[in-house]
Design a protein around this motif. Sequence first.
Motif, PDB file in Angstrom:
ATOM      1  N   TRP A  19     -21.037  -2.145  17.744  1.00  6.24           N
ATOM      2  CA  TRP A  19     -22.411  -2.225  17.259  1.00  6.24           C
ATOM      3  C   TRP A  19     -22.699  -3.611  16.686  1.00  6.24           C
ATOM      4  O   TRP A  19     -21.866  -4.191  15.984  1.00  6.24           O
ATOM      5  CB  TRP A  19     -22.627  -1.157  16.187  1.00  6.24           C
ATOM      6  CG  TRP A  19     -24.002  -1.133  15.601  1.00  6.24           C
ATOM      7  CD1 TRP A  19     -25.187  -1.192  16.261  1.00  6.24           C
ATOM      8  CD2 TRP A  19     -24.317  -1.041  14.202  1.00  6.24           C
ATOM      9  NE1 TRP A  19     -26.236  -1.122  15.374  1.00  6.24           N
ATOM     10  CE2 TRP A  19     -25.727  -1.035  14.107  1.00  6.24           C
ATOM     11  CE3 TRP A  19     -23.558  -0.950  13.046  1.00  6.24           C
ATOM     12  CZ2 TRP A  19     -26.382  -0.954  12.883  1.00  6.24           C
ATOM     13  CZ3 TRP A  19     -24.205  -0.857  11.825  1.00  6.24           C
ATOM     14  CH2 TRP A  19     -25.612  -0.859  11.753  1.00  6.24           C
ATOM     15  N   ASP A  20     -23.896  -4.135  16.945  1.00  7.14           N
ATOM     16  CA  ASP A  20     -24.264  -5.495  16.517  1.00  7.14           C
ATOM     17  C   ASP A  20     -25.057  -5.517  15.219  1.00  7.14           C
ATOM     18  O   ASP A  20     -25.669  -6.524  14.880  1.00  7.14           O
ATOM     19  CB  ASP A  20     -25.065  -6.205  17.617  1.00  7.14           C
ATOM     20  CG  ASP A  20     -26.390  -5.509  17.922  1.00  7.14           C
ATOM     21  OD1 ASP A  20     -26.688  -4.488  17.266  1.00  7.14           O
ATOM     22  OD2 ASP A  20     -27.105  -5.976  18.826  1.00  7.14           O
ATOM     23  N   TRP A  21     -25.093  -4.405  14.456  1.00  7.95           N
ATOM     24  CA  TRP A  21     -25.749  -4.295  13.155  1.00  7.95           C
ATOM     25  C   TRP A  21     -27.274  -4.260  13.252  1.00  7.95           C
ATOM     26  O   TRP A  21     -27.951  -4.332  12.233  1.00  7.95           O
ATOM     27  CB  TRP A  21     -25.312  -5.419  12.191  1.00  7.95           C
ATOM     28  CG  TRP A  21     -23.867  -5.362  11.893  1.00  7.95           C
ATOM     29  CD1 TRP A  21     -22.863  -5.970  12.595  1.00  7.95           C
ATOM     30  CD2 TRP A  21     -23.206  -4.626  10.845  1.00  7.95           C
ATOM     31  NE1 TRP A  21     -21.631  -5.686  12.051  1.00  7.95           N
ATOM     32  CE2 TRP A  21     -21.813  -4.863  10.968  1.00  7.95           C
ATOM     33  CE3 TRP A  21     -23.665  -3.823   9.809  1.00  7.95           C
ATOM     34  CZ2 TRP A  21     -20.891  -4.309  10.104  1.00  7.95           C
ATOM     35  CZ3 TRP A  21     -22.741  -3.281   8.945  1.00  7.95           C
ATOM     36  CH2 TRP A  21     -21.367  -3.513   9.089  1.00  7.95           C
ATOM     37  N   ASP A  55     -23.300   4.937  12.044  1.00  9.89           N
ATOM     38  CA  ASP A  55     -23.551   3.569  11.611  1.00  9.89           C
ATOM     39  C   ASP A  55     -24.944   3.414  11.007  1.00  9.89           C
ATOM     40  O   ASP A  55     -25.151   2.583  10.116  1.00  9.89           O
ATOM     41  CB  ASP A  55     -23.437   2.599  12.799  1.00  9.89           C
ATOM     42  CG  ASP A  55     -22.030   2.523  13.367  1.00  9.89           C
ATOM     43  OD1 ASP A  55     -21.079   2.388  12.569  1.00  9.89           O
ATOM     44  OD2 ASP A  55     -21.874   2.599  14.601  1.00  9.89           O
ATOM     45  N   THR A  56     -25.890   4.182  11.498  1.00 10.63           N
ATOM     46  CA  THR A  56     -27.296   4.006  11.137  1.00 10.63           C
ATOM     47  C   THR A  56     -27.854   5.257  10.470  1.00 10.63           C
ATOM     48  O   THR A  56     -27.221   6.318  10.463  1.00 10.63           O
ATOM     49  CB  THR A  56     -28.134   3.654  12.381  1.00 10.63           C
ATOM     50  OG1 THR A  56     -28.054   4.742  13.310  1.00 10.63           O
ATOM     51  CG2 THR A  56     -27.617   2.383  13.048  1.00 10.63           C
ATOM     52  N   GLU A  75     -30.281  -1.940  13.701  1.00  5.69           N
ATOM     53  CA  GLU A  75     -30.568  -0.509  13.647  1.00  5.69           C
ATOM     54  C   GLU A  75     -31.308  -0.021  14.888  1.00  5.69           C
ATOM     55  O   GLU A  75     -31.127   1.108  15.325  1.00  5.69           O
ATOM     56  CB  GLU A  75     -31.403  -0.194  12.399  1.00  5.69           C
ATOM     57  CG  GLU A  75     -30.689  -0.416  11.083  1.00  5.69           C
ATOM     58  CD  GLU A  75     -30.068   0.853  10.516  1.00  5.69           C
ATOM     59  OE1 GLU A  75     -30.511   1.953  10.889  1.00  5.69           O
ATOM     60  OE2 GLU A  75     -29.129   0.729   9.698  1.00  5.69           O
ATOM     61  N   THR A  95     -31.134  -1.047  18.004  1.00  5.25           N
ATOM     62  CA  THR A  95     -30.431  -1.097  19.294  1.00  5.25           C
ATOM     63  C   THR A  95     -29.230  -0.166  19.370  1.00  5.25           C
ATOM     64  O   THR A  95     -28.564  -0.117  20.409  1.00  5.25           O
ATOM     65  CB  THR A  95     -29.960  -2.530  19.582  1.00  5.25           C
ATOM     66  OG1 THR A  95     -29.015  -2.941  18.571  1.00  5.25           O
ATOM     67  CG2 THR A  95     -31.140  -3.500  19.593  1.00  5.25           C
ATOM     68  N   HIS A  96     -28.929   0.545  18.296  1.00  7.05           N
ATOM     69  CA  HIS A  96     -27.759   1.424  18.331  1.00  7.05           C
ATOM     70  C   HIS A  96     -27.949   2.495  19.402  1.00  7.05           C
ATOM     71  O   HIS A  96     -29.022   3.080  19.543  1.00  7.05           O
ATOM     72  CB  HIS A  96     -27.534   2.081  16.972  1.00  7.05           C
ATOM     73  CG  HIS A  96     -26.137   2.570  16.774  1.00  7.05           C
ATOM     74  ND1 HIS A  96     -25.625   3.669  17.429  1.00  7.05           N
ATOM     75  CD2 HIS A  96     -25.135   2.091  15.986  1.00  7.05           C
ATOM     76  CE1 HIS A  96     -24.370   3.856  17.056  1.00  7.05           C
ATOM     77  NE2 HIS A  96     -24.046   2.914  16.182  1.00  7.05           N
ATOM     78  N   GLN A  97     -26.882   2.762  20.153  1.00  6.37           N
ATOM     79  CA  GLN A  97     -26.985   3.677  21.294  1.00  6.37           C
ATOM     80  C   GLN A  97     -26.931   5.148  20.886  1.00  6.37           C
ATOM     81  O   GLN A  97     -27.150   6.021  21.739  1.00  6.37           O
ATOM     82  CB  GLN A  97     -25.877   3.375  22.298  1.00  6.37           C
ATOM     83  CG  GLN A  97     -25.998   1.996  22.919  1.00  6.37           C
ATOM     84  CD  GLN A  97     -24.944   1.761  23.978  1.00  6.37           C
ATOM     85  OE1 GLN A  97     -24.725   2.598  24.861  1.00  6.37           O
ATOM     86  NE2 GLN A  97     -24.263   0.628  23.896  1.00  6.37           N
ATOM     87  N   ARG A 134     -19.697   6.516  15.305  1.00  2.00           N
ATOM     88  CA  ARG A 134     -19.679   5.084  15.031  1.00  2.00           C
ATOM     89  C   ARG A 134     -19.327   4.313  16.298  1.00  2.00           C
ATOM     90  O   ARG A 134     -18.425   4.703  17.041  1.00  2.00           O
ATOM     91  CB  ARG A 134     -18.662   4.773  13.940  1.00  2.00           C
ATOM     92  CG  ARG A 134     -19.002   5.371  12.583  1.00  2.00           C
ATOM     93  CD  ARG A 134     -17.864   5.209  11.605  1.00  2.00           C
ATOM     94  NE  ARG A 134     -16.687   5.963  12.005  1.00  2.00           N
ATOM     95  CZ  ARG A 134     -15.523   5.944  11.371  1.00  2.00           C
ATOM     96  NH1 ARG A 134     -15.399   5.190  10.288  1.00  2.00           N
ATOM     97  NH2 ARG A 134     -14.499   6.665  11.795  1.00  2.00           N
ATOM     98  N   ASP A 135     -20.045   3.229  16.521  1.00  2.69           N
ATOM     99  CA  ASP A 135     -19.824   2.368  17.688  1.00  2.69           C
ATOM    100  C   ASP A 135     -19.082   1.115  17.236  1.00  2.69           C
ATOM    101  O   ASP A 135     -19.628   0.305  16.491  1.00  2.69           O
ATOM    102  CB  ASP A 135     -21.174   1.995  18.308  1.00  2.69           C
ATOM    103  CG  ASP A 135     -21.019   1.086  19.520  1.00  2.69           C
ATOM    104  OD1 ASP A 135     -19.883   0.758  19.896  1.00  2.69           O
ATOM    105  OD2 ASP A 135     -22.072   0.705  20.100  1.00  2.69           O
TER     106      ASP A 135
END
Length: 444
Positions: free
Chosen positions: A105-107, A141-142, A109, A111-113, A101-102
Motif C-alpha cells: 500500500w502507498d498510504w 490499513d484504511t 486512502e 487507492t487502497h484495493q 492489510r496490503d
Amino acid sequence: MDALVPLASASCEVERLHNELLSTIFMFAVQQYNRETDSSTTSPMTISHICHRWRQVALETGDLWSNIVLTFPPSNQQLSRTQTWLLRSTTYPLEILLDFRDPDWDWDEETHQFRGSDMEAVLRLLVPTASRWRSIELLTDTWAPIFAFLLHTRSISGSLAQLKSLHLARCNAYFARKGQIFEPAALGQYLPLFGGEEGVVQRLREVTLTGVHINWLAPPFSNLTKLELKYQAADVMPTVAELTEILVASPNLEVLAIVGCGPRFVSAGPGVSGDPNGPALLGVVRLARLTGFTVGFVDVHDVLQLIALFDLPALCELTLEDVSVSLRHQPPDDVSVLLEWLATSTSRYPLNQLHTLVLRSIHAPCPSFAQLYDACPALHVLRLYDVCDSALEALQHRDEPKIPDILPQLDALFARGKDKGIFFRVVSERGFKQAEFEVSTMIE
C-alpha cells in the motif's frame, strides 16, 4: 539395536486408532500452526485429503474448521473456501481473523484495493453465522472497511450470544502524532458498537481498538478483563469521564493498555460527552485486579496526567513506551520526570512487587533509571528495547559497598539496541539466568 518398524506396520498402527482419538490428534496438529499463516487455513484441507478414512473423520470434526481466516486480497477462491469451512464447522464457535492489510500500500486512502464495498461482501458471507462468533480480529490499513464493519453489524446484535473477544485495528500509527486529528472527516461519526446493544457489549471480555473509535457510552463496556486503546487520533479518544466510567464498570480488569494519545481531559466538540473540569472532579480510579499496565505516550506531560488517574495495587508487569520516537524525525525527549514520578508514587504504583518491567524508546539520564530500578527490588525480568545507554549503565554494580546492589532479584535481561558492548559488560558483571541481545533495525 532395535529393529526398524516397517512403514506398512506403522500405517497399520495408525489404522487401529479410534476415530475419536484420531480427531483429537487432528485438532492438536492444527493448533500448532500460527493463525496468521496460510498453513492455518490449509492444514485441515491437507488432512482431509490423505485418505478416505481421514477425510471422513476430518469432515465429522466440526471444530477442525472453526478457525476462519481471510487475507488480502479476498479472492473468489478464498470466499468459496470460507463458505465451505463455515458449513463444515457445523455449530462450533468461530474464531475469525480478517487481515486485509496490503504490504504494498502507498498510504493513499483513495487507492487502497480493499474498500468498504469489499468489507460488505465479506460480511454478507459471515453475518449468517453471527450466533457462533466467539472472537473477531479485523486488521485493515484504511478507515472505510472499519466504518463498513461498524455500520453493517448494527442489526445483528441479538445474534452475538457467544462473542467474547473483539480486536478492530486500523493499522496506521501516525494518527497518534501530536496534534493529528481523525481523517477522513466525512466518516468520523461515533457509531455504536453492534448497534449499541447492551447485552452484547456486556458479554465482551477482551477488547482491543487500534486506531478505531466508537460511541464510547452507547452503552459503555463493562465486565472486561482486557482493554487496549491504541494509536487513536486525539480528537476521537474517550474523555476522562468516559474512560473512567468504562473502567469502574470493569472491576475484574486484568490488562490495560493505552498507547498513543491518552484520554481527552476536556470536551472535544458537540455531541461528545466530556468533563471540562478535567480529572479534579473524578478522583483516582482503583483497579484492584489489574496486573498488567502498558502506557505508550507522545507527550511526557500528558502521560503524567494519565497515570495520575490510577491506583494499581496488584500491578506486576509495567510497560512504558515513548511512541513519539517512531513517529517523528527528532531527537527523543528526556522523560526522567516520568521515571522519577513512578519511583516516588509507590503508594499507588507498588513497584516493590513488580515482576516484569518493559521499557521501549525511553531516554533519560542514568540517575533517573537508577531511581526507578531502586523502587523495583523484586524485579525478575527486564526488557529494554531501543532505549538509551543509560538504562543499561544503571544496572552496573555500585562501587559503594554500603549501598544495596541494584535489582538484586533480576535474573532475565533482554535488550535491543545499536551497541551490544555495554550489554555484554553488564551481563558479564552481573550474571543472569537468561540474557539476550538483539541488534536494532530502527532508523535514527
